[in-house]
Design an enzyme around this catalytic site. Structure first.
Site, PDB file in Angstrom:
ATOM      1  N   GLY A  34      43.349  34.836   9.148  1.00  0.00           N
ATOM      2  CA  GLY A  34      43.342  34.699  10.605  1.00  0.00           C
ATOM      3  C   GLY A  34      42.840  33.359  11.093  1.00  0.00           C
ATOM      4  O   GLY A  34      42.938  33.055  12.281  1.00  0.00           O
ATOM      5  N   ARG A  92      34.794  34.150  34.738  1.00  0.00           N
ATOM      6  CA  ARG A  92      34.155  35.146  35.610  1.00  0.00           C
ATOM      7  C   ARG A  92      32.685  35.383  35.276  1.00  0.00           C
ATOM      8  O   ARG A  92      31.944  35.891  36.091  1.00  0.00           O
ATOM      9  CB  ARG A  92      34.963  36.449  35.596  1.00  0.00           C
ATOM     10  CG  ARG A  92      36.192  36.348  36.488  1.00  0.00           C
ATOM     11  CD  ARG A  92      37.144  37.494  36.294  1.00  0.00           C
ATOM     12  NE  ARG A  92      37.816  37.419  35.000  1.00  0.00           N
ATOM     13  CZ  ARG A  92      38.704  38.295  34.571  1.00  0.00           C
ATOM     14  NH1 ARG A  92      39.017  39.313  35.329  1.00  0.00           N
ATOM     15  NH2 ARG A  92      39.281  38.148  33.404  1.00  0.00           N
ATOM     16  N   GLN A  93      32.268  34.992  34.081  1.00  0.00           N
ATOM     17  CA  GLN A  93      30.837  35.082  33.762  1.00  0.00           C
ATOM     18  C   GLN A  93      30.260  33.688  33.982  1.00  0.00           C
ATOM     19  O   GLN A  93      30.166  32.883  33.061  1.00  0.00           O
ATOM     20  CB  GLN A  93      30.651  35.541  32.318  1.00  0.00           C
ATOM     21  CG  GLN A  93      31.215  36.941  32.047  1.00  0.00           C
ATOM     22  CD  GLN A  93      31.163  37.305  30.580  1.00  0.00           C
ATOM     23  OE1 GLN A  93      30.095  37.524  30.030  1.00  0.00           O
ATOM     24  NE2 GLN A  93      32.326  37.344  29.932  1.00  0.00           N
ATOM     25  N   HIS A 126      37.763  30.172  38.955  1.00  0.00           N
ATOM     26  CA  HIS A 126      37.213  31.374  39.598  1.00  0.00           C
ATOM     27  C   HIS A 126      36.158  30.990  40.638  1.00  0.00           C
ATOM     28  O   HIS A 126      36.122  31.560  41.726  1.00  0.00           O
ATOM     29  CB  HIS A 126      36.652  32.319  38.537  1.00  0.00           C
ATOM     30  CG  HIS A 126      36.118  33.570  39.128  1.00  0.00           C
ATOM     31  ND1 HIS A 126      36.903  34.411  39.895  1.00  0.00           N
ATOM     32  CD2 HIS A 126      34.885  34.112  39.119  1.00  0.00           C
ATOM     33  CE1 HIS A 126      36.165  35.417  40.315  1.00  0.00           C
ATOM     34  NE2 HIS A 126      34.937  35.260  39.865  1.00  0.00           N
ATOM     35  N   LYS A 188      34.380  44.626  48.620  1.00  0.00           N
ATOM     36  CA  LYS A 188      34.574  45.336  47.346  1.00  0.00           C
ATOM     37  C   LYS A 188      33.306  45.290  46.502  1.00  0.00           C
ATOM     38  O   LYS A 188      32.600  44.292  46.474  1.00  0.00           O
ATOM     39  CB  LYS A 188      35.719  44.645  46.587  1.00  0.00           C
ATOM     40  CG  LYS A 188      35.795  44.966  45.111  1.00  0.00           C
ATOM     41  CD  LYS A 188      36.838  44.096  44.394  1.00  0.00           C
ATOM     42  CE  LYS A 188      36.216  43.236  43.319  1.00  0.00           C
ATOM     43  NZ  LYS A 188      37.158  42.437  42.538  1.00  0.00           N
ATOM     44  N   ARG A 190      32.307  46.049  42.480  1.00  0.00           N
ATOM     45  CA  ARG A 190      32.814  46.466  41.164  1.00  0.00           C
ATOM     46  C   ARG A 190      31.757  47.310  40.473  1.00  0.00           C
ATOM     47  O   ARG A 190      30.642  46.840  40.220  1.00  0.00           O
ATOM     48  CB  ARG A 190      33.175  45.234  40.324  1.00  0.00           C
ATOM     49  CG  ARG A 190      33.902  45.597  39.045  1.00  0.00           C
ATOM     50  CD  ARG A 190      34.326  44.366  38.282  1.00  0.00           C
ATOM     51  NE  ARG A 190      35.530  43.739  38.821  1.00  0.00           N
ATOM     52  CZ  ARG A 190      36.763  44.174  38.583  1.00  0.00           C
ATOM     53  NH1 ARG A 190      36.959  45.233  37.845  1.00  0.00           N
ATOM     54  NH2 ARG A 190      37.797  43.543  39.095  1.00  0.00           N
ATOM     55  N   ASP A 214      44.254  36.195  45.860  1.00  0.00           N
ATOM     56  CA  ASP A 214      43.183  36.252  44.867  1.00  0.00           C
ATOM     57  C   ASP A 214      43.501  35.264  43.747  1.00  0.00           C
ATOM     58  O   ASP A 214      44.667  34.930  43.522  1.00  0.00           O
ATOM     59  CB  ASP A 214      43.066  37.675  44.301  1.00  0.00           C
ATOM     60  CG  ASP A 214      41.640  38.002  43.838  1.00  0.00           C
ATOM     61  OD1 ASP A 214      40.820  37.070  43.746  1.00  0.00           O
ATOM     62  OD2 ASP A 214      41.359  39.171  43.554  1.00  0.00           O
ATOM     63  N   THR A 219      43.427  43.949  35.836  1.00  0.00           N
ATOM     64  CA  THR A 219      43.907  45.337  35.765  1.00  0.00           C
ATOM     65  C   THR A 219      44.740  45.693  36.994  1.00  0.00           C
ATOM     66  O   THR A 219      45.473  46.680  36.985  1.00  0.00           O
ATOM     67  CB  THR A 219      42.713  46.322  35.712  1.00  0.00           C
ATOM     68  OG1 THR A 219      41.973  46.189  36.933  1.00  0.00           O
ATOM     69  CG2 THR A 219      41.803  46.044  34.533  1.00  0.00           C
ATOM     70  N   THR A 222      41.731  45.733  41.878  1.00  0.00           N
ATOM     71  CA  THR A 222      41.254  45.060  43.103  1.00  0.00           C
ATOM     72  C   THR A 222      42.364  45.019  44.147  1.00  0.00           C
ATOM     73  O   THR A 222      42.158  45.365  45.307  1.00  0.00           O
ATOM     74  CB  THR A 222      40.780  43.627  42.765  1.00  0.00           C
ATOM     75  OG1 THR A 222      39.745  43.715  41.796  1.00  0.00           O
ATOM     76  CG2 THR A 222      40.298  42.875  43.985  1.00  0.00           C
TER      77      THR A 222
END
Ligand code: R5P
Length: 304
Positions: A34, A92-93, A126, A188, A190, A214, A219, A222
């Site tokens: 791999g 996003r983190q 983001h 919103k 999460r 957005d 997924t 949202t």
């Protein structure tokens, strides 16, 4: 010289065509365990290398491939290495919002710099402050002009731009300003990666076409939840605009009449339908690359 990893060959070819350069030859292979092996099959000594990789859907693999390619270009004496990343992974983190969590966006920035990247060209990060995680120049593009053009083509009479969460507020506001319409915001929360709770919709969507904007759709939860809220508040139609269409469970279509996505991430096979339209960001990246080469202003590409 333009090279590409294996994440988005279609965009690489389109970019090469727009820039009127050939796509550089590079061998990318996987070892039986791999591990990734690469070899640059052209002389790059003293050259300015633009290296395209959109590290989406398989972020670990494509990020590692990019780092290995950058390392190879550095050791082959490229003069500069510009990572062209229409989609920046792990964005996003980007802060420690609870104890004992990483800041992956900063980690990726460190890895890219360490591998030899000398400039980043990216799109709809983001959060804009991710630029500050780098000590090299970051050119941040927006897909907005291509989407605005597509939206104006619809000739919508009464519209409102809706931010599906507080985080996309700034992006939504820019769209609203350019379309000269009002803005609304969905509050919103999460609960988990899969579960979302909506508390309120701030603003007026009644009788209007709601344009949800957005940066990322993963997924699709949202968007679907926001679309439901807009309809519940009387929106006559719901259009969604997404820069980075990850679409991990396919495109979200529940309650959405029309979807505009960019090709910053390779569009899923069969995703293009009359309901889902794909706009190309290749010409914008080609223009930005020309600006980098000719030391011209990139922000001027986004002036109305
Ligand atoms: C989050 O802050 C982002 O801007 C998107 O709203 C989010 O990533 C979308 O995720 P999903 O499609 O899984 O709801």
């Amino acid at each position: 010289m333009l090279f590409a990893g294996s994440s988005h060959q279609a965009l690489a070819k389109e970019l090469a065509k727009d820039l009127q350069v050939h796509l550089g030859n590079v061998l990318i292979e996987s070892f039986p365990d791999g591990e990734i092996g690469v070899q640059i099959l052209e002389n790059v000594r003293g050259k300015d290398v633009f290296l395209l990789q959109s590290a989406a859907r398989h972020p670990n693999h494509f990020l590692m491939e990019l780092l290995i390619l950058a390392d190879a270009f550095k050791r082959a004496s490229a003069r500069t290495i510009v990572a062209v990343m229409p989609y920046f992974p792990y964005a996003r983190q980007d802060r420690k919002d609870k104890g004992r969590v990483p800041i992956t966006a900063k980690l990726v920035a460190n890895l890219l710099e360490k591998a030899g990247v000398t400039r980043l060209l990216t799109m709809d990060l983001h959060t804009e402050q991710i630029q500050g995680f780098f000590d090299i120049p970051v050119d941040h593009l927006y897909a907005r002009p291509v989407f605005i053009k597509a939206l104006k083509g619809l000739g919508i009479k009464e519209a409102v731009v809706v931010s599906p969460d507080i985080g996309s507020n700034k992006m939504a506001r820019k769209f609203a300003e350019e379309l000269k319409v009002d803005i609304a915001i969905v509050d919103k929360r999460r609960i988990s990666a899969e579960k979302i709770e909506v508390n309120a919709l701030i603003g007026d969507v009644k009788g209007k076409v709601a344009i949800l904007v957005d940066d990322i759709c993963s997924t699709g939860k949202t968007l679907e939840v926001a679309a439901r809220v807009c309809r519940g508040q009387g929106a006559q139609k719901v259009i969604a605009v997404i820069t980075h269409a990850l679409f991990m469970g396919g495109p979200p279509l529940e309650g959405i009449d029309q979807l505009f996505i960019s090709d910053s991430i390779a569009p899923l096979p069969g995703v293009k339908t009359p309901k889902v339209q794909v706009v190309s960001i290749a010409p914008l990246f080609a223009q930005a690359i020309e600006c980098v080469i000719e030391a011209k202003s990139i922000s001027s590409l986004f002036k109305n």
